[in-house]
Design a protein around this motif. Sequence first.
Motif, mmCIF file in Angstrom:
data_model
loop_
_atom_site.group_PDB
_atom_site.id
_atom_site.type_symbol
_atom_site.label_atom_id
_atom_site.label_comp_id
_atom_site.label_asym_id
_atom_site.label_seq_id
_atom_site.Cartn_x
_atom_site.Cartn_y
_atom_site.Cartn_z
ATOM 1 N N TRP A 56 -2.776 -4.663 23.756
ATOM 2 C CA TRP A 56 -2.367 -6.204 23.680
ATOM 3 C C TRP A 56 -3.301 -6.973 22.911
ATOM 4 C CZ3 TRP A 56 1.266 -8.188 27.644
ATOM 5 C CH2 TRP A 56 2.563 -7.612 27.982
ATOM 6 N N GLY A 58 -4.551 -10.905 22.388
ATOM 7 C CA GLY A 58 -4.518 -12.399 22.471
ATOM 8 C C GLY A 58 -4.959 -13.061 21.344
ATOM 9 N N LEU A 59 -5.897 -13.790 21.228
ATOM 10 C CA LEU A 59 -6.338 -14.409 19.822
ATOM 11 C C LEU A 59 -7.414 -13.678 19.248
ATOM 12 C CD1 LEU A 59 -6.157 -18.027 20.704
ATOM 13 C CD2 LEU A 59 -4.520 -16.843 19.261
ATOM 14 N N GLY A 60 -7.701 -12.521 19.696
ATOM 15 C CA GLY A 60 -8.691 -11.886 19.083
ATOM 16 C C GLY A 60 -10.151 -12.253 19.269
ATOM 17 N N SER A 61 -10.432 -13.222 20.275
ATOM 18 C CA SER A 61 -11.858 -13.669 20.317
ATOM 19 C C SER A 61 -12.746 -13.065 21.162
ATOM 20 C CB SER A 61 -11.749 -15.277 20.881
ATOM 21 O OG SER A 61 -11.252 -15.094 22.268
ATOM 22 N N ASN A 62 -12.243 -11.834 21.679
ATOM 23 C CA ASN A 62 -13.421 -11.088 22.069
ATOM 24 C C ASN A 62 -13.023 -9.371 21.864
ATOM 25 O OD1 ASN A 62 -15.649 -10.701 23.569
ATOM 26 N ND2 ASN A 62 -14.770 -11.262 25.735
ATOM 27 N N THR A 63 -12.560 -9.209 20.547
ATOM 28 C CA THR A 63 -12.266 -7.915 20.359
ATOM 29 C C THR A 63 -12.625 -7.481 18.844
ATOM 30 O OG1 THR A 63 -10.182 -8.145 21.487
ATOM 31 C CG2 THR A 63 -10.054 -6.352 19.637
ATOM 32 N N LEU A 124 -6.073 -16.751 24.563
ATOM 33 C CA LEU A 124 -5.145 -16.726 25.516
ATOM 34 C C LEU A 124 -5.445 -16.554 26.989
ATOM 35 C CD1 LEU A 124 -2.262 -15.347 23.081
ATOM 36 C CD2 LEU A 124 -3.340 -17.855 23.169
ATOM 37 N N ALA A 133 -12.340 -14.438 32.047
ATOM 38 C CA ALA A 133 -13.244 -15.361 31.432
ATOM 39 C C ALA A 133 -13.537 -16.478 32.317
ATOM 40 C CB ALA A 133 -12.187 -15.841 30.212
ATOM 41 N N GLY A 134 -14.861 -17.153 31.704
ATOM 42 C CA GLY A 134 -15.322 -18.127 32.721
ATOM 43 C C GLY A 134 -16.556 -18.874 32.023
ATOM 44 N N PHE A 179 -0.866 -8.240 31.504
ATOM 45 C CA PHE A 179 -0.635 -9.427 32.227
ATOM 46 C C PHE A 179 0.485 -10.298 31.394
ATOM 47 C CE2 PHE A 179 -4.951 -8.384 33.268
ATOM 48 C CZ PHE A 179 -4.730 -8.485 34.904
ATOM 49 N N ARG A 210 -21.373 -27.313 24.607
ATOM 50 C CA ARG A 210 -21.392 -26.213 23.892
ATOM 51 C C ARG A 210 -21.664 -26.339 22.513
ATOM 52 N NH1 ARG A 210 -17.673 -21.669 25.073
ATOM 53 N NH2 ARG A 210 -17.274 -22.309 26.890
HETATM 54 C C1 LIG Z 1 -16.974 -19.290 20.142
HETATM 55 C C2 LIG Z 1 -16.439 -18.541 21.336
HETATM 56 C C3 LIG Z 1 -16.807 -18.972 22.601
HETATM 57 C C4 LIG Z 1 -16.299 -18.210 23.557
HETATM 58 N N1 LIG Z 1 -16.931 -18.561 24.860
HETATM 59 C C5 LIG Z 1 -16.729 -17.958 26.009
HETATM 60 C C6 LIG Z 1 -16.805 -18.359 27.186
HETATM 61 O O1 LIG Z 1 -17.455 -19.476 27.364
HETATM 62 N N2 LIG Z 1 -16.460 -17.588 28.328
HETATM 63 C C7 LIG Z 1 -15.801 -16.395 28.054
HETATM 64 O O2 LIG Z 1 -15.660 -15.588 29.208
HETATM 65 N N3 LIG Z 1 -15.468 -16.045 27.068
HETATM 66 C C8 LIG Z 1 -15.669 -16.728 25.954
HETATM 67 N N4 LIG Z 1 -15.431 -16.134 24.618
HETATM 68 C C9 LIG Z 1 -14.974 -14.941 24.476
HETATM 69 C C10 LIG Z 1 -13.261 -14.892 24.603
HETATM 70 O O3 LIG Z 1 -12.911 -16.258 23.934
HETATM 71 C C11 LIG Z 1 -12.518 -14.987 25.903
HETATM 72 O O4 LIG Z 1 -13.101 -13.587 26.459
HETATM 73 C C12 LIG Z 1 -11.359 -14.890 25.817
HETATM 74 O O5 LIG Z 1 -10.696 -14.984 27.175
HETATM 75 C C13 LIG Z 1 -10.294 -13.685 25.143
HETATM 76 O O6 LIG Z 1 -9.113 -14.017 24.940
HETATM 77 P P1 LIG Z 1 -8.329 -13.646 23.929
HETATM 78 O O7 LIG Z 1 -6.785 -13.936 23.961
HETATM 79 O O8 LIG Z 1 -8.746 -13.987 22.390
HETATM 80 O O9 LIG Z 1 -8.239 -12.026 24.146
HETATM 81 P P2 LIG Z 1 -8.562 -10.938 23.049
HETATM 82 O O10 LIG Z 1 -9.747 -10.646 22.166
HETATM 83 O O11 LIG Z 1 -7.131 -11.070 22.142
HETATM 84 O O12 LIG Z 1 -8.466 -9.575 23.926
HETATM 85 C C14 LIG Z 1 -9.654 -9.380 24.999
HETATM 86 C C15 LIG Z 1 -9.221 -8.126 25.906
HETATM 87 O O13 LIG Z 1 -7.981 -8.409 26.553
HETATM 88 C C16 LIG Z 1 -6.935 -7.618 26.321
HETATM 89 N N5 LIG Z 1 -5.636 -8.500 26.510
HETATM 90 C C17 LIG Z 1 -5.073 -9.459 25.857
HETATM 91 N N6 LIG Z 1 -4.119 -10.100 26.303
HETATM 92 C C18 LIG Z 1 -3.886 -9.320 27.376
HETATM 93 C C19 LIG Z 1 -2.672 -9.259 28.286
HETATM 94 N N7 LIG Z 1 -1.741 -10.471 28.182
HETATM 95 N N8 LIG Z 1 -2.722 -8.290 29.178
HETATM 96 C C20 LIG Z 1 -3.533 -7.597 29.467
HETATM 97 N N9 LIG Z 1 -4.835 -7.354 28.590
HETATM 98 C C21 LIG Z 1 -4.800 -8.388 27.705
HETATM 99 C C22 LIG Z 1 -7.224 -7.123 25.122
HETATM 100 O O14 LIG Z 1 -6.458 -5.723 24.900
HETATM 101 C C23 LIG Z 1 -8.774 -6.886 24.983
HETATM 102 O O15 LIG Z 1 -9.046 -5.752 25.525
HETATM 103 C C24 LIG Z 1 -15.940 -16.897 23.462
HETATM 104 C C25 LIG Z 1 -15.504 -16.584 22.132
HETATM 105 C C26 LIG Z 1 -15.672 -17.269 21.320
HETATM 106 C C27 LIG Z 1 -15.347 -16.721 19.779
#
Ligand SMILES: Cc1cc2nc3c(=O)[nH]c(=O)nc-3n(C[C@H](O)[C@H](O)[C@H](O)COP(=O)(O)OP(=O)(O)OC[C@H]3O[C@@H](n4cnc5c(N)ncnc54)[C@H](O)[C@@H]3O)c2cc1C
Length: 302
Positions: A56, A58-63, A124, A133-134, A179, A210
Amino acid sequence: MKASIPPTCRVIRNEPMSRHTSWRAGGCAAFYALPQTLEALQSLLHRIDKTEKIEWLGLGSNTLVRDGGFNGWIIATQHVMNDIHWLDNNRVYVGAGVADAKLARMCQQKGLTGAEFFAGIPGLIGGALAMNAGAWGSDTWSHVINVETMNRQGEIRQRQRDEFAVSYRHVGNRQGEWFIGATMQFDDNKNTVACDSNEVINIRQLLAQRADSQPTGMASCGSVFRNPDADYAARLIESCGLKGKRSGGAVVSEKHANFIINDHHASAGDIESLIETIQQTVQQQTGISLQTEVRIIGEQAK
Ligand SMILES: Cc1cc2nc3c(=O)[nH]c(=O)nc-3n(C[C@H](O)[C@H](O)[C@H](O)COP(=O)(O)OP(=O)(O)OC[C@H]3O[C@@H](n4cnc5c(N)ncnc54)[C@H](O)[C@@H]3O)c2cc1C
């Protein structure tokens, strides 16, 4: 695939994941699915063959998806699970497809405090739950009461917080489930009426801090490495002289050493090679083994 996919779920073959990840790099997903309803998501899961891989997104911000691509299904969650329900005792049910920043904003409007840290996290709620995330001394699971999950058969379950092994940027014991939403609790800001300007300034201040310390607005995944015990990954990387270190189109940020920026059409390989260089250098110079926070999936390019 066992049968035809539901009509409320668009599926794209060989979709470049550079379009859907904040590093703007990486290979293709064999199948990229965009369910529009929870039923479509359940139906899709039910129909994908058990031998096929599923992730799955979300917004791909940690992938990061490696350049050889992901030979399976990437399921985008941003068009589904978007509900927010306000409950009693400062609790809120929030769907996994809700943007973190939206939850922060809506809590602020409701006069609740504690969700401000979500404002600067570009993902997301599903991603926040998966990563714990925190920021600014708070994290997602500090506010979770219970979650709803979905398994590979599309079945929904309600699980309590203590069923998971939650730690810094890690959530274990997930039993192969994803989730779909969480009930979270925040504090009643008794001194804050809805839209109180002090609260607005608070979030603005946090975002400004930030922007001062991080290369926001550039292609990155935020902090690449988890902070080791009692230290900071950024401090260690900087102390090893790695700021500005480059691999192809990827470079260690001069502004924040725990960020790798794609500033020149980096491949996932460029990014991964820079990650390895950082890990080796920090290990050699300090004896500390840095672990990645970012999730890396898929195959190396052949
Ligand atoms: C500029 C920037 C700043 C950031 N600052 C922070 C910060 O301050 N603190 C922090 O913790 N992170 C930070 N991040 C990292 C990131 O934004 C977080 O980890 C965020 O929670 C990832 O959300 P996402 O929806 O983009 O996850 P994705 O990258 O899409 O997914 C991350 C992981 O979660 C899994 N996943 C996604 N959705 C689900 C679901 N519904 N159920 C189960 N698994 C799922 C995916 O398979 C993957 O393994 C930052 C990133 C950027 C680019």
